[in-house]
Motif scaffolding. Sequence first.
Motif, mmCIF file in Angstrom:
data_model
loop_
_atom_site.group_PDB
_atom_site.id
_atom_site.type_symbol
_atom_site.label_atom_id
_atom_site.label_comp_id
_atom_site.label_asym_id
_atom_site.label_seq_id
_atom_site.Cartn_x
_atom_site.Cartn_y
_atom_site.Cartn_z
ATOM 1 N N PHE A 39 0.834 -1.207 0.000
ATOM 2 C CA PHE A 39 0.000 0.000 0.000
ATOM 3 C C PHE A 39 0.868 1.256 0.000
ATOM 4 O O PHE A 39 0.621 2.202 -0.772
ATOM 5 C CB PHE A 39 -0.937 0.037 1.204
ATOM 6 N N LEU A 40 1.872 1.292 0.852
ATOM 7 C CA LEU A 40 2.702 2.495 0.977
ATOM 8 C C LEU A 40 3.496 2.756 -0.294
ATOM 9 O O LEU A 40 3.556 3.904 -0.770
ATOM 10 C CB LEU A 40 3.623 2.353 2.183
ATOM 11 N N TRP A 41 4.096 1.725 -0.864
ATOM 12 C CA TRP A 41 4.812 1.926 -2.137
ATOM 13 C C TRP A 41 3.847 2.373 -3.229
ATOM 14 O O TRP A 41 4.173 3.240 -4.048
ATOM 15 C CB TRP A 41 5.505 0.645 -2.586
ATOM 16 N N GLY A 42 2.655 1.770 -3.266
ATOM 17 C CA GLY A 42 1.679 2.151 -4.282
ATOM 18 C C GLY A 42 1.251 3.595 -4.136
ATOM 19 O O GLY A 42 1.140 4.332 -5.125
ATOM 20 N N ALA A 43 1.009 4.028 -2.890
ATOM 21 C CA ALA A 43 0.615 5.419 -2.652
ATOM 22 C C ALA A 43 1.743 6.379 -3.031
ATOM 23 O O ALA A 43 1.502 7.417 -3.673
ATOM 24 C CB ALA A 43 0.233 5.607 -1.191
ATOM 25 N N LEU A 44 2.965 6.037 -2.657
ATOM 26 C CA LEU A 44 4.104 6.899 -3.002
ATOM 27 C C LEU A 44 4.310 6.954 -4.514
ATOM 28 O O LEU A 44 4.622 8.010 -5.076
ATOM 29 C CB LEU A 44 5.366 6.391 -2.309
ATOM 30 N N ALA A 45 4.112 5.828 -5.186
ATOM 31 C CA ALA A 45 4.224 5.807 -6.643
ATOM 32 C C ALA A 45 3.141 6.669 -7.276
ATOM 33 O O ALA A 45 3.388 7.391 -8.254
ATOM 34 C CB ALA A 45 4.144 4.377 -7.170
ATOM 35 N N GLY A 46 1.939 6.602 -6.719
ATOM 36 C CA GLY A 46 0.853 7.420 -7.248
ATOM 37 C C GLY A 46 1.138 8.897 -7.124
ATOM 38 O O GLY A 46 0.880 9.682 -8.045
ATOM 39 N N GLU A 47 1.687 9.296 -5.983
ATOM 40 C CA GLU A 47 2.032 10.703 -5.788
ATOM 41 C C GLU A 47 3.137 11.127 -6.749
ATOM 42 O O GLU A 47 3.095 12.212 -7.333
ATOM 43 C CB GLU A 47 2.451 10.921 -4.337
ATOM 44 N N ARG A 48 4.122 10.269 -6.924
ATOM 45 C CA ARG A 48 5.229 10.597 -7.822
ATOM 46 C C ARG A 48 4.754 10.729 -9.266
ATOM 47 O O ARG A 48 5.239 11.568 -10.024
ATOM 48 C CB ARG A 48 6.307 9.514 -7.719
ATOM 49 N N ARG A 49 3.788 9.890 -9.640
ATOM 50 C CA ARG A 49 3.288 9.897 -11.015
ATOM 51 C C ARG A 49 2.178 10.921 -11.234
ATOM 52 O O ARG A 49 1.692 11.081 -12.348
ATOM 53 C CB ARG A 49 2.756 8.506 -11.377
ATOM 54 N N GLY A 50 1.755 11.574 -10.166
ATOM 55 C CA GLY A 50 0.693 12.564 -10.280
ATOM 56 C C GLY A 50 -0.667 11.950 -10.551
ATOM 57 O O GLY A 50 -1.516 12.580 -11.193
ATOM 58 N N LEU A 51 -0.894 10.738 -10.028
ATOM 59 C CA LEU A 51 -2.171 10.066 -10.241
ATOM 60 C C LEU A 51 -3.162 10.416 -9.142
ATOM 61 O O LEU A 51 -2.798 10.544 -7.978
ATOM 62 C CB LEU A 51 -1.970 8.550 -10.266
ATOM 63 N N THR A 52 -4.406 10.543 -9.525
ATOM 64 C CA THR A 52 -5.478 10.675 -8.546
ATOM 65 C C THR A 52 -5.951 9.278 -8.189
ATOM 66 O O THR A 52 -6.256 8.475 -9.071
ATOM 67 C CB THR A 52 -6.648 11.480 -9.136
ATOM 68 N N TYR A 53 -5.986 8.967 -6.919
ATOM 69 C CA TYR A 53 -6.390 7.627 -6.518
ATOM 70 C C TYR A 53 -7.174 7.693 -5.219
ATOM 71 O O TYR A 53 -7.057 8.637 -4.447
ATOM 72 C CB TYR A 53 -5.164 6.710 -6.356
ATOM 73 N N ASP A 54 -7.966 6.666 -4.995
ATOM 74 C CA ASP A 54 -8.741 6.527 -3.764
ATOM 75 C C ASP A 54 -7.897 5.703 -2.792
ATOM 76 O O ASP A 54 -7.684 4.508 -2.999
ATOM 77 C CB ASP A 54 -10.066 5.822 -4.077
ATOM 78 N N ALA A 55 -7.416 6.341 -1.734
ATOM 79 C CA ALA A 55 -6.499 5.670 -0.811
ATOM 80 C C ALA A 55 -7.149 4.454 -0.157
ATOM 81 O O ALA A 55 -6.472 3.443 0.096
ATOM 82 C CB ALA A 55 -6.020 6.649 0.260
ATOM 83 N N GLU A 56 -8.437 4.523 0.117
ATOM 84 C CA GLU A 56 -9.106 3.409 0.781
ATOM 85 C C GLU A 56 -9.195 2.192 -0.136
ATOM 86 O O GLU A 56 -8.945 1.056 0.285
ATOM 87 C CB GLU A 56 -10.492 3.827 1.260
ATOM 88 N N LEU A 57 -9.512 2.418 -1.411
ATOM 89 C CA LEU A 57 -9.570 1.309 -2.361
ATOM 90 C C LEU A 57 -8.182 0.722 -2.583
ATOM 91 O O LEU A 57 -8.025 -0.507 -2.667
ATOM 92 C CB LEU A 57 -10.170 1.775 -3.690
ATOM 93 N N LEU A 58 -7.186 1.586 -2.691
ATOM 94 C CA LEU A 58 -5.811 1.113 -2.842
ATOM 95 C C LEU A 58 -5.411 0.277 -1.631
ATOM 96 O O LEU A 58 -4.758 -0.772 -1.760
ATOM 97 C CB LEU A 58 -4.860 2.294 -3.015
ATOM 98 N N TYR A 59 -5.821 0.718 -0.446
ATOM 99 C CA TYR A 59 -5.492 -0.007 0.773
ATOM 100 C C TYR A 59 -6.125 -1.399 0.775
ATOM 101 O O TYR A 59 -5.462 -2.394 1.094
ATOM 102 C CB TYR A 59 -5.961 0.788 1.989
ATOM 103 N N ILE A 60 -7.399 -1.483 0.407
ATOM 104 C CA ILE A 60 -8.077 -2.779 0.389
ATOM 105 C C ILE A 60 -7.406 -3.705 -0.625
ATOM 106 O O ILE A 60 -7.149 -4.885 -0.343
ATOM 107 C CB ILE A 60 -9.573 -2.631 0.061
ATOM 108 N N GLY A 61 -7.099 -3.176 -1.805
ATOM 109 C CA GLY A 61 -6.437 -3.997 -2.817
ATOM 110 C C GLY A 61 -5.100 -4.517 -2.336
ATOM 111 O O GLY A 61 -4.765 -5.695 -2.514
#
Length: 216
Positions: A39-61
């Motif tokens: 989850f943490l790597w995915g969130a950091l990657a999303g921020e680096r790539r400038g992606l809009t994402y739902d943190a809760e859905l990313l967390y569940i996945g």
Amino acid sequence: MSNIIAGVRIPDSAMAKAATQFVRDVEDDLLYNHSRRVFLWGALAGERRGLTYDAELLYIGAMFHDVGLTKTHSSPDLRFEVDGANAARDFLQAYDVPERDVEDVWTSIALHTTPGIPAHMRSTVALVTAGVEMDVLGIDFHAFSPEHRQQVCACHPREANFKEGIIEHFAEGIAHKPETTFGNVKADVLALKDPDGFRRQNFCSIILGSAWPISA
């Protein structure tokens, strides 16, 4: 445990907390810490790539992506990724999550070992795989700052020999259904761990050996 790690806030809704407990109940420390790091790597990657994402859905996945390796949620004949995706879907539907969001989480788990495709899909799907690829394969390792790597692993440590440990977990989770490794990376796991008993299927041999006549 801090709710903010490497600048990333861990979702703390009732659903997220229930997901954490769900996974904690069925996974050992290696898989649990791995899932949190994903989850943490995915969130950091999303921020680096400038992606809009739902943190809760990313967390569940991220948290459910390896649930299919556990005895509690392993089916006799489905790919472990599908077992995990199905468990996540059942969990989310109990919280009346919109169907499109459920589908995104399901797909993020089902495709997390299929490189080259998730990166072109919606953010939940793309970032779960990005997190897995960083934690297991070290893909984009140097794109994450040393500070972020240290902070994440301080809160969710990698086992002393995580590389061997995660392969062992893969092998234990799929050894009873080797046919589910056809066409995916987990065939490499059984080829390593069961060199005498495992026979890798060949795509071309299946085509040439099918019931279809040579010309029809």
